[in-house]
Design a protein around this motif. Structure first.
Motif, mmCIF file in Angstrom:
data_model
loop_
_atom_site.group_PDB
_atom_site.id
_atom_site.type_symbol
_atom_site.label_atom_id
_atom_site.label_comp_id
_atom_site.label_asym_id
_atom_site.label_seq_id
_atom_site.Cartn_x
_atom_site.Cartn_y
_atom_site.Cartn_z
ATOM 1 N N ALA A 90 0.852 -1.192 0.000
ATOM 2 C CA ALA A 90 0.000 0.000 0.000
ATOM 3 C C ALA A 90 0.883 1.235 0.000
ATOM 4 C CB ALA A 90 -0.916 0.014 1.221
ATOM 5 N N SER A 91 0.565 2.176 -0.852
ATOM 6 C CA SER A 91 1.289 3.439 -0.910
ATOM 7 C C SER A 91 0.347 4.586 -0.580
ATOM 8 C CB SER A 91 1.891 3.669 -2.303
ATOM 9 O OG SER A 91 2.951 2.777 -2.554
ATOM 10 N N VAL A 92 0.826 5.485 0.287
ATOM 11 C CA VAL A 92 0.080 6.686 0.629
ATOM 12 C C VAL A 92 0.715 7.867 -0.096
ATOM 13 C CG1 VAL A 92 -0.729 8.205 2.468
ATOM 14 C CG2 VAL A 92 -0.457 5.753 2.904
ATOM 15 N N LEU A 93 -0.071 8.591 -0.859
ATOM 16 C CA LEU A 93 0.419 9.756 -1.578
ATOM 17 C C LEU A 93 -0.020 11.012 -0.841
ATOM 18 C CD1 LEU A 93 -0.344 8.685 -5.260
ATOM 19 C CD2 LEU A 93 1.488 7.960 -3.719
ATOM 20 N N THR A 94 0.934 11.899 -0.578
ATOM 21 C CA THR A 94 0.654 13.113 0.171
ATOM 22 C C THR A 94 1.092 14.330 -0.640
ATOM 23 O OG1 THR A 94 2.791 13.326 1.282
ATOM 24 C CG2 THR A 94 1.187 11.823 2.263
ATOM 25 N N ILE A 95 0.805 15.514 -0.126
ATOM 26 C CA ILE A 95 1.171 16.729 -0.843
ATOM 27 C C ILE A 95 2.367 17.435 -0.222
ATOM 28 C CG2 ILE A 95 -1.151 17.108 -1.733
ATOM 29 C CD1 ILE A 95 -1.557 19.201 0.451
ATOM 30 N N THR A 96 2.767 17.050 0.979
ATOM 31 C CA THR A 96 3.886 17.731 1.640
ATOM 32 C C THR A 96 4.784 16.718 2.354
ATOM 33 O OG1 THR A 96 2.725 18.061 3.746
ATOM 34 C CG2 THR A 96 2.470 19.778 2.059
ATOM 35 N N GLN A 100 4.299 13.315 5.187
ATOM 36 C CA GLN A 100 5.085 12.083 5.179
ATOM 37 C C GLN A 100 5.723 11.847 6.547
ATOM 38 O OE1 GLN A 100 7.162 13.204 1.182
ATOM 39 N NE2 GLN A 100 7.382 11.002 1.382
ATOM 40 N N ASP A 101 6.232 12.918 7.133
ATOM 41 C CA ASP A 101 6.864 12.803 8.451
ATOM 42 C C ASP A 101 5.857 12.358 9.509
ATOM 43 O OD1 ASP A 101 9.257 13.613 7.362
ATOM 44 O OD2 ASP A 101 9.020 15.711 7.938
ATOM 45 N N GLN A 102 4.614 12.825 9.382
ATOM 46 C CA GLN A 102 3.591 12.426 10.348
ATOM 47 C C GLN A 102 3.338 10.926 10.280
ATOM 48 O OE1 GLN A 102 0.002 14.871 10.107
ATOM 49 N NE2 GLN A 102 1.242 16.665 9.607
ATOM 50 N N TYR A 103 3.277 10.384 9.079
ATOM 51 C CA TYR A 103 3.081 8.937 8.939
ATOM 52 C C TYR A 103 4.253 8.175 9.547
ATOM 53 C CZ TYR A 103 -1.113 8.926 5.998
ATOM 54 O OH TYR A 103 -2.401 9.040 5.547
ATOM 55 N N LYS A 104 5.468 8.638 9.265
ATOM 56 C CA LYS A 104 6.661 7.959 9.765
ATOM 57 C C LYS A 104 6.743 8.039 11.282
ATOM 58 C CE LYS A 104 10.619 5.833 9.279
ATOM 59 N NZ LYS A 104 10.679 4.438 8.822
ATOM 60 N N GLU A 105 6.371 9.188 11.832
ATOM 61 C CA GLU A 105 6.409 9.357 13.286
ATOM 62 C C GLU A 105 5.389 8.461 13.972
ATOM 63 O OE1 GLU A 105 5.620 12.918 16.581
ATOM 64 O OE2 GLU A 105 5.843 13.403 14.471
ATOM 65 N N LEU A 106 4.222 8.330 13.371
ATOM 66 C CA LEU A 106 3.165 7.518 13.966
ATOM 67 C C LEU A 106 3.421 6.026 13.782
ATOM 68 C CD1 LEU A 106 0.445 7.687 15.447
ATOM 69 C CD2 LEU A 106 -0.678 7.837 13.214
ATOM 70 N N PRO A 108 6.556 3.782 12.728
ATOM 71 C CA PRO A 108 7.982 3.687 12.363
ATOM 72 C C PRO A 108 8.268 2.712 11.232
ATOM 73 C CG PRO A 108 7.723 3.721 14.745
ATOM 74 C CD PRO A 108 6.333 3.601 14.178
ATOM 75 N N SER A 109 7.403 1.718 11.026
ATOM 76 C CA SER A 109 7.630 0.762 9.947
ATOM 77 C C SER A 109 7.284 1.333 8.578
ATOM 78 C CB SER A 109 6.811 -0.512 10.179
ATOM 79 O OG SER A 109 5.418 -0.226 10.166
ATOM 80 N N CYS A 110 6.662 2.487 8.544
ATOM 81 C CA CYS A 110 6.328 3.149 7.280
ATOM 82 C C CYS A 110 7.616 3.586 6.587
ATOM 83 C CB CYS A 110 5.425 4.354 7.530
ATOM 84 S SG CYS A 110 5.088 5.354 6.063
ATOM 85 N N GLU A 111 7.742 3.292 5.314
ATOM 86 C CA GLU A 111 8.923 3.683 4.542
ATOM 87 C C GLU A 111 8.589 4.934 3.730
ATOM 88 O OE1 GLU A 111 11.731 2.558 5.071
ATOM 89 O OE2 GLU A 111 11.323 0.676 6.108
ATOM 90 N N SER A 112 9.285 6.005 4.016
ATOM 91 C CA SER A 112 9.007 7.296 3.377
ATOM 92 C C SER A 112 10.126 7.646 2.402
ATOM 93 C CB SER A 112 8.891 8.388 4.444
ATOM 94 O OG SER A 112 8.715 9.655 3.858
ATOM 95 N N LEU A 113 9.747 8.000 1.179
ATOM 96 C CA LEU A 113 10.736 8.411 0.174
ATOM 97 C C LEU A 113 10.499 9.866 -0.201
ATOM 98 C CD1 LEU A 113 13.073 7.637 -1.726
ATOM 99 C CD2 LEU A 113 11.337 7.102 -3.461
ATOM 100 N N LYS A 114 11.571 10.659 -0.125
ATOM 101 C CA LYS A 114 11.510 12.074 -0.492
ATOM 102 C C LYS A 114 12.463 12.335 -1.651
ATOM 103 C CE LYS A 114 10.425 13.280 4.298
ATOM 104 N NZ LYS A 114 10.870 13.989 5.523
ATOM 105 N N GLY A 115 12.559 13.587 -2.051
ATOM 106 C CA GLY A 115 13.425 13.942 -3.158
ATOM 107 C C GLY A 115 14.893 13.784 -2.819
ATOM 108 N N PHE A 164 3.914 -0.803 3.303
ATOM 109 C CA PHE A 164 3.322 0.482 3.661
ATOM 110 C C PHE A 164 4.375 1.567 3.467
ATOM 111 C CE2 PHE A 164 1.658 3.673 6.802
ATOM 112 C CZ PHE A 164 0.463 3.911 6.142
ATOM 113 N N SER A 165 4.179 2.382 2.467
ATOM 114 C CA SER A 165 5.143 3.434 2.150
ATOM 115 C C SER A 165 4.403 4.726 1.832
ATOM 116 C CB SER A 165 6.017 3.016 0.959
ATOM 117 O OG SER A 165 5.213 2.660 -0.152
ATOM 118 N N THR A 166 5.149 5.829 1.857
ATOM 119 C CA THR A 166 4.529 7.121 1.574
ATOM 120 C C THR A 166 5.438 7.959 0.685
ATOM 121 O OG1 THR A 166 3.671 9.171 2.549
ATOM 122 C CG2 THR A 166 5.424 8.076 3.738
#
Length: 533
Positions: A90-96, A100-106, A108-115, A164-166
């Motif tokens: 499952a991928s969560v798409l966000t605008i900021t 993404q940081d909120q998902y990762k903070e809540l 920790p197993s969430c994998e967040s990719l940024k620029g 679970f990634s964002t």
């Protein structure tokens, strides 16, 4: 997910779902049995993050062979051409990035990719990955891949194979097409999806840009559609050739300028190609601004929604500000869906909205009334002199005016070169009564706790009619125009109420708010109307 296991059984471990969350998850589970797309109006406090994680926990796992190919970089070898078809995770798409940081903070197993600019190069630690040596020397990238040391590419691969990634929308759309198929694709802040699609399929071209990219073409006029199409076609071909040339230049003479030129040309070519591929199905708006910059923008996004939706087996579009779901679905080209509206769990008395009807701020009255509104803002801030707060200005002009006319050292203004993330960090670390002043904090910003016990919305967030696309849509569909404003207004009013314990009073000092709200009560969610004092 096992046929005997209910979706709610996948609620994140360590947390107990509230009755309302259980009901909402059950509704979504039943909806997904009949349709592939669910539109969910979920106000703050509903637990959208928990809902997303539940879907992640319930998602199918990627096969071991797919995981091995991605993590070993074999999946990125163009010579293999494996054409992956599995839909998992499952991928969560966000605008900021803050979302993404909120998902990762809540979780920790969430994998967040940024620029790439968010990751430091391991070869040259003083550089970020976007400007790393591998940009000019591909052999370095190959070595970093083989040694698994690049923080960006390693995180990219980990996010791709995660359950679970964002990502933000731009990052997700830039991923390799056959490596981003998801069991569940979750669009957070989905009310902004139209804008994300418009941006992805738009291009802005200046004579200065063409010169920098070493593309020998002249900008066309804006009144001959065929000439514009010919320009896009010619520019795409020239840009692809120029990109290859800039890559050679990087290899023979590595430099920051050559690297910048290569990246800009590659991105330019990609944008033009996307426009060419959708020219026949989209009606593009062509315009030039006072500086002679040519813009080519899709008028409607109905044909473009598929560019996101095709990567999800099941798609959840969720936002606290779904205004008129039928119009919303039509705008995105969605024909078959289920709409679910979740009730709020917040006490409206803890988050009153107070509207001042004294001074309207529109195009005609702004010059006369803005000084008066500024005095009112000063009075409100003085009243809350020992509290932290936020002022949503909507425009850079208003931000500058407030900076020049508000008294006190507590105000932190959004300026060129200063992003919202930096402002939020400084605001949170400030021990006093700081107030952030920005035109762009009405979406995806979490002012929880005492970060904003009061906030001020200076002007109703109408899109400027100077924008040609906005003006055309305004003339064709005023309902669309007013809905866009209402989305921004409701989003802004929710920034200071992020949990059931938060208390924040919102002041709307644009005198046109009362009439606008009264005319749209049938569109606005009940939880918002209940807050109006």
């Amino acid at each position: 997910m096992s046929s005997k296991k209910k979706l709610i059984d996948n609620f994140p471990k360590g947390f107990t779902p509230r009755a309302g969350q259980t009901e909402l998850v059950n509704q979504i589970e039943e909806a997904f049995k009949e349709v592939d797309i669910v539109i969910c109006s979920a106000p703050t406090g509903t637990g959208k993050s928990f809902l997303a994680k539940t879907l992640g926990n319930a998602s199918d796992k990627y096969t071991d062979s797919f995981v091995d190919d991605v993590m070993s970089y074999a999946a990125f070898n163009p010579n293999l051409n494996r054409n992956y078809k599995e839909f998992a995770g499952a991928s969560v798409l966000t605008i900021t990035k803050s979302l993404q940081d909120q998902y990762k903070e809540l979780f920790p197993s969430c994998e967040s990719l940024k620029g790439k600019s968010n990751y430091q190069c391991k070869i040259e630690p003083e550089l970020d990955v976007e400007t790393a040596p591998c940009v000019t020397t591909p052999s370095i990238k190959k070595g970093c891949w083989e040694d698994h040391i690049c923080p960006y590419y390693e995180q990219r691969n980990t996010a791709i194979v995660s359950r679970f990634s964002t990502y933000n929308y731009k990052m997700f759309m830039a991923l390799p097409t056959d490596l981003k198929n998801n069991h569940y694709l979750i669009c957070d802040e989905a009310s902004e999806l139209e804008g994300e699609l418009v941006d992805h399929f738009s291009v802005r071209v200046s004579a200065k840009l063409l010169k920098f990219l070493k593309i020998d073409l002249k900008l066309p006029g804006i009144h001959n559609y065929n000439k514009v199409l010919n320009f896009v076609r010619d520019a795409a071909g020239e840009a692809n050739e120029a990109t290859a040339g800039h890559l050679k230049a990087m290899k023979s003479k590595p430099s920051t300028v050559n690297a910048q030129r290569y990246r800009a040309c590659s991105q330019f070519a990609d944008k033009l190609t996307r426009i060419l591929n959708t020219w026949e199905t989209c009606e593009y708006v062509v315009d030039k601004d006072k500086d002679g910059i040519l813009s080519i923008i899709p008028l409607y996004v109905q044909p473009l929604g598929h560019s996101i939706f095709k990567y999800g087996k099941k798609i959840l579009l969720m936002s606290a500000t779904i205004i008129d779901h039928k119009n919303y679905a039509e705008t995105l080209g969605i024909e078959k869906y289920r709409y679910i509206e979740a009730p709020t769990t917040f006490d409206p008395d803890k988050a009153p909205i107070i509207i001042s009807g004294k001074y309207k701020l529109n195009f005609k009255s702004l010059h006369e009334n803005l000084p008066k509104v500024t005095k009112l803002i000063q009075e409100i801030c003085d009243y809350h002199d020992d509290e932290k707060g936020a002022i949503h200005t909507h425009t850079n002009h208003i931000t500058t005016f407030l900076k020049e006319n508000l008294d006190g050292q507590r105000f932190n203004y959004r300026e060129v070169g200063n992003n919202n993330e930096q402002m939020l960090i400084a605001h949170a670390e400030h021990e006093g009564n700081s107030v952030i002043v920005s035109p762009s904090m009405t979406h995806g910003v979490d002012l929880k706790g005492d970060l904003a016990t009061f906030q001020i919305i200076v002007k109703l967030p109408y899109a400027p009619l100077a924008d040609k696309r906005t003006k055309i849509l305004f003339e064709k569909n005023k309902n669309w125009y007013s809905s866009q404003m209402l989305i921004g207004l409701v989003q802004g009013c929710g920034r200071g109420i992020r949990s059931i314990d938060d208390e924040c009073v919102t002041y709307i000092v644009d005198g046109g708010a009362t009439q606008a709200i009264n005319m749209s009560k049938d569109k606005l969610p009940k939880y918002f109307l209940d807050r109006i004092a």
